[in-house]
Design a protein around this motif. Sequence first.
Motif, PDB file in Angstrom:
ATOM      1  N   ILE A  37       0.840  -1.202   0.000  1.00 52.04           N
ATOM      2  CA  ILE A  37       0.000   0.000   0.000  1.00 52.04           C
ATOM      3  C   ILE A  37       0.876   1.253   0.000  1.00 52.04           C
ATOM      4  N   LYS A  38       1.943   1.257   0.828  1.00 54.50           N
ATOM      5  CA  LYS A  38       2.860   2.403   0.885  1.00 54.50           C
ATOM      6  C   LYS A  38       3.525   2.649  -0.466  1.00 54.50           C
ATOM      7  N   GLU A  39       3.818   1.564  -1.186  1.00 54.95           N
ATOM      8  CA  GLU A  39       4.499   1.679  -2.483  1.00 54.95           C
ATOM      9  C   GLU A  39       3.541   2.002  -3.625  1.00 54.95           C
ATOM     10  N   GLY A  40       2.249   2.179  -3.297  1.00 64.82           N
ATOM     11  CA  GLY A  40       1.277   2.553  -4.318  1.00 64.82           C
ATOM     12  C   GLY A  40       0.872   1.426  -5.238  1.00 64.82           C
ATOM     13  N   LEU A  41       0.932   0.193  -4.738  1.00 66.63           N
ATOM     14  CA  LEU A  41       0.609  -0.973  -5.560  1.00 66.63           C
ATOM     15  C   LEU A  41      -0.830  -1.456  -5.378  1.00 66.63           C
ATOM     16  N   VAL A  42      -1.579  -0.824  -4.454  1.00 69.63           N
ATOM     17  CA  VAL A  42      -2.943  -1.265  -4.148  1.00 69.63           C
ATOM     18  C   VAL A  42      -3.934  -0.154  -4.505  1.00 69.63           C
ATOM     19  N   TYR A  43      -5.025  -0.541  -5.189  1.00 68.14           N
ATOM     20  CA  TYR A  43      -6.049   0.417  -5.614  1.00 68.14           C
ATOM     21  C   TYR A  43      -7.425  -0.062  -5.199  1.00 68.14           C
ATOM     22  N   VAL A  44      -8.274   0.872  -4.854  1.00 68.43           N
ATOM     23  CA  VAL A  44      -9.687   0.587  -4.599  1.00 68.43           C
ATOM     24  C   VAL A  44     -10.498   1.398  -5.603  1.00 68.43           C
ATOM     25  N   ASP A  45     -11.192   0.676  -6.476  1.00 64.77           N
ATOM     26  CA  ASP A  45     -11.947   1.331  -7.559  1.00 64.77           C
ATOM     27  C   ASP A  45     -11.063   2.323  -8.329  1.00 64.77           C
ATOM     28  N   GLY A  46      -9.815   1.925  -8.538  1.00 66.46           N
ATOM     29  CA  GLY A  46      -8.907   2.725  -9.354  1.00 66.46           C
ATOM     30  C   GLY A  46      -8.116   3.780  -8.613  1.00 66.46           C
ATOM     31  N   SER A  47      -8.370   3.979  -7.307  1.00 64.06           N
ATOM     32  CA  SER A  47      -7.668   5.012  -6.547  1.00 64.06           C
ATOM     33  C   SER A  47      -6.826   4.391  -5.433  1.00 64.06           C
ATOM     34  N   GLN A  48      -5.678   5.008  -5.153  1.00 64.88           N
ATOM     35  CA  GLN A  48      -4.839   4.538  -4.062  1.00 64.88           C
ATOM     36  C   GLN A  48      -5.471   4.892  -2.716  1.00 64.88           C
ATOM     37  N   VAL A  49      -5.237   4.046  -1.731  1.00 65.31           N
ATOM     38  CA  VAL A  49      -5.809   4.262  -0.399  1.00 65.31           C
ATOM     39  C   VAL A  49      -4.732   4.029   0.651  1.00 65.31           C
ATOM     40  N   LYS A  50      -5.074   4.309   1.909  1.00 65.80           N
ATOM     41  CA  LYS A  50      -4.177   4.044   3.033  1.00 65.80           C
ATOM     42  C   LYS A  50      -4.546   2.711   3.673  1.00 65.80           C
ATOM     43  N   SER A  51      -3.657   2.218   4.531  1.00 66.48           N
ATOM     44  CA  SER A  51      -3.854   0.901   5.147  1.00 66.48           C
ATOM     45  C   SER A  51      -5.099   0.831   6.016  1.00 66.48           C
ATOM     46  N   ASN A  52      -5.541   1.984   6.545  1.00 61.91           N
ATOM     47  CA  ASN A  52      -6.701   1.962   7.443  1.00 61.91           C
ATOM     48  C   ASN A  52      -8.033   2.153   6.715  1.00 61.91           C
ATOM     49  N   HIS A  53      -8.002   2.091   5.377  1.00 62.19           N
ATOM     50  CA  HIS A  53      -9.249   2.217   4.611  1.00 62.19           C
ATOM     51  C   HIS A  53     -10.232   1.125   5.003  1.00 62.19           C
ATOM     52  N   LYS A  54     -11.461   1.492   5.355  1.00 61.99           N
ATOM     53  CA  LYS A  54     -12.508   0.529   5.710  1.00 61.99           C
ATOM     54  C   LYS A  54     -13.282   0.158   4.446  1.00 61.99           C
ATOM     55  N   CYS A  55     -13.339  -1.124   4.182  1.00 63.23           N
ATOM     56  CA  CYS A  55     -13.884  -1.596   2.914  1.00 63.23           C
ATOM     57  C   CYS A  55     -15.410  -1.534   2.873  1.00 63.23           C
ATOM     58  N   LEU A  56     -15.932  -1.246   1.695  1.00 61.42           N
ATOM     59  CA  LEU A  56     -17.378  -1.191   1.450  1.00 61.42           C
ATOM     60  C   LEU A  56     -17.760  -2.295   0.478  1.00 61.42           C
ATOM     61  N   GLU A  57     -18.955  -2.831   0.619  1.00 56.61           N
ATOM     62  CA  GLU A  57     -19.402  -3.916  -0.253  1.00 56.61           C
ATOM     63  C   GLU A  57     -19.372  -3.471  -1.719  1.00 56.61           C
ATOM     64  N   GLY A  58     -18.851  -4.347  -2.561  1.00 58.15           N
ATOM     65  CA  GLY A  58     -18.819  -4.079  -3.995  1.00 58.15           C
ATOM     66  C   GLY A  58     -17.585  -3.344  -4.473  1.00 58.15           C
ATOM     67  N   GLU A  59     -16.771  -2.809  -3.554  1.00 56.06           N
ATOM     68  CA  GLU A  59     -15.541  -2.153  -3.986  1.00 56.06           C
ATOM     69  C   GLU A  59     -14.618  -3.170  -4.656  1.00 56.06           C
ATOM     70  N   LYS A  60     -13.973  -2.752  -5.729  1.00 53.34           N
ATOM     71  CA  LYS A  60     -13.021  -3.628  -6.408  1.00 53.34           C
ATOM     72  C   LYS A  60     -11.614  -3.247  -5.988  1.00 53.34           C
ATOM     73  N   ILE A  61     -10.961  -4.173  -5.325  1.00 49.96           N
ATOM     74  CA  ILE A  61      -9.581  -3.965  -4.899  1.00 49.96           C
ATOM     75  C   ILE A  61      -8.665  -4.635  -5.916  1.00 49.96           C
ATOM     76  N   SER A  62      -7.689  -3.909  -6.406  1.00 50.37           N
ATOM     77  CA  SER A  62      -6.709  -4.490  -7.330  1.00 50.37           C
ATOM     78  C   SER A  62      -5.321  -4.183  -6.795  1.00 50.37           C
ATOM     79  N   TRP A  63      -4.407  -5.114  -7.007  1.00 50.30           N
ATOM     80  CA  TRP A  63      -3.052  -4.914  -6.513  1.00 50.30           C
ATOM     81  C   TRP A  63      -2.050  -5.613  -7.413  1.00 50.30           C
ATOM     82  N   GLU A  64      -0.841  -5.084  -7.410  1.00 52.49           N
ATOM     83  CA  GLU A  64       0.255  -5.639  -8.191  1.00 52.49           C
ATOM     84  C   GLU A  64       1.408  -5.946  -7.245  1.00 52.49           C
ATOM     85  N   VAL A  65       1.951  -7.139  -7.376  1.00 50.16           N
ATOM     86  CA  VAL A  65       3.057  -7.546  -6.516  1.00 50.16           C
ATOM     87  C   VAL A  65       4.255  -7.846  -7.394  1.00 50.16           C
TER      88      VAL A  65
END
Length: 301
Positions: A37-65
């Motif tokens: 998340i710190k390195e900007g590899l995680v997105y929620v509905d296309g936007s970067q978030v912080k580690s404490n983001h509380k997830c909502l139903e239907g959100e699409k989380i995408s990540w690259e490792v």
Amino acid sequence: MTSSSHTVQADQIGLRIDKLLADVNEDASRSQVQEWIKEGLVYVDGSQVKSNHKCLEGEKISWEVPEPGELEITAEDIPLSIVYEDSSLLVVNKPKGMVVHPSAGHHTGTMVNALLYHCNDLSGINGVIRPGIVHRIDKDTTGLLVVAKNDQAHLSLAEQLKDKTMSRKYQAIVHGDIQHEYGTIDAPLGRDPKDRQKQAVVRDGRSAVTHFQVIDRFGSFTHVECVLETGRTHQIRVHMKYIGHPLAGDPKYGPRKTLDIEGQALHAGLLGFSHPQTGEWMEFEAPLPDELQTILAKLRK
């Protein structure tokens, strides 16, 4: 880079994104996810978030490792017990003490190192660390694994696992006298909130179902057959502990006072699947290793 995605389900509403991704990625710790998340590899509905983001139903989380390029996997001349092999796949009878693929602390001596020496054609779907690996069993669990030689075979076998059409039967020796002849354990599994190195039955875990049947009883121990409907990390070990019958010798989930055995008494004895190319049903069996046969003989006396 390896790309993945996940859609937030109703039972995951309100979870912190670092916890949710650590649960979804069974090979990743929460601290690793926080680094992504710190390195900007995680997105929620296309936007970067912080580690404490509380997830909502239907959100699409995408990540690259990123693939760990510093870890070079070398072919090693290690003996393999190959039960079957053709141009699409191999079936291997894994011995006790062998790790399936390289990971932290296990860069050499794994089944993948041995496979790379045995053959050059392994599927690349799981990247350089896990070529050909469709499913895994723990280091001290013995028995059968199917390995894919090409991506088409890998996708077919992975789909069979997902659709629960692959047959996997295990034998185990557990503590206690199980009174019922048959049983089904349907309890969700996820990381143990008290110990991130363990799995546990947790309310917001992933669906996990294990069927068991008693083979023989020895008073303080029971010999059982377990059939996996799902394939979660440490599933049989955690499920049997959950019903009060942990595996004998299990250093992580069992009692200290146990049988004279190093590691859990668990053997993947039967594996069945449809051949990815021909569609033919194939079934393989591996006898109990000598160590478990000796223990059972002693218990019978």
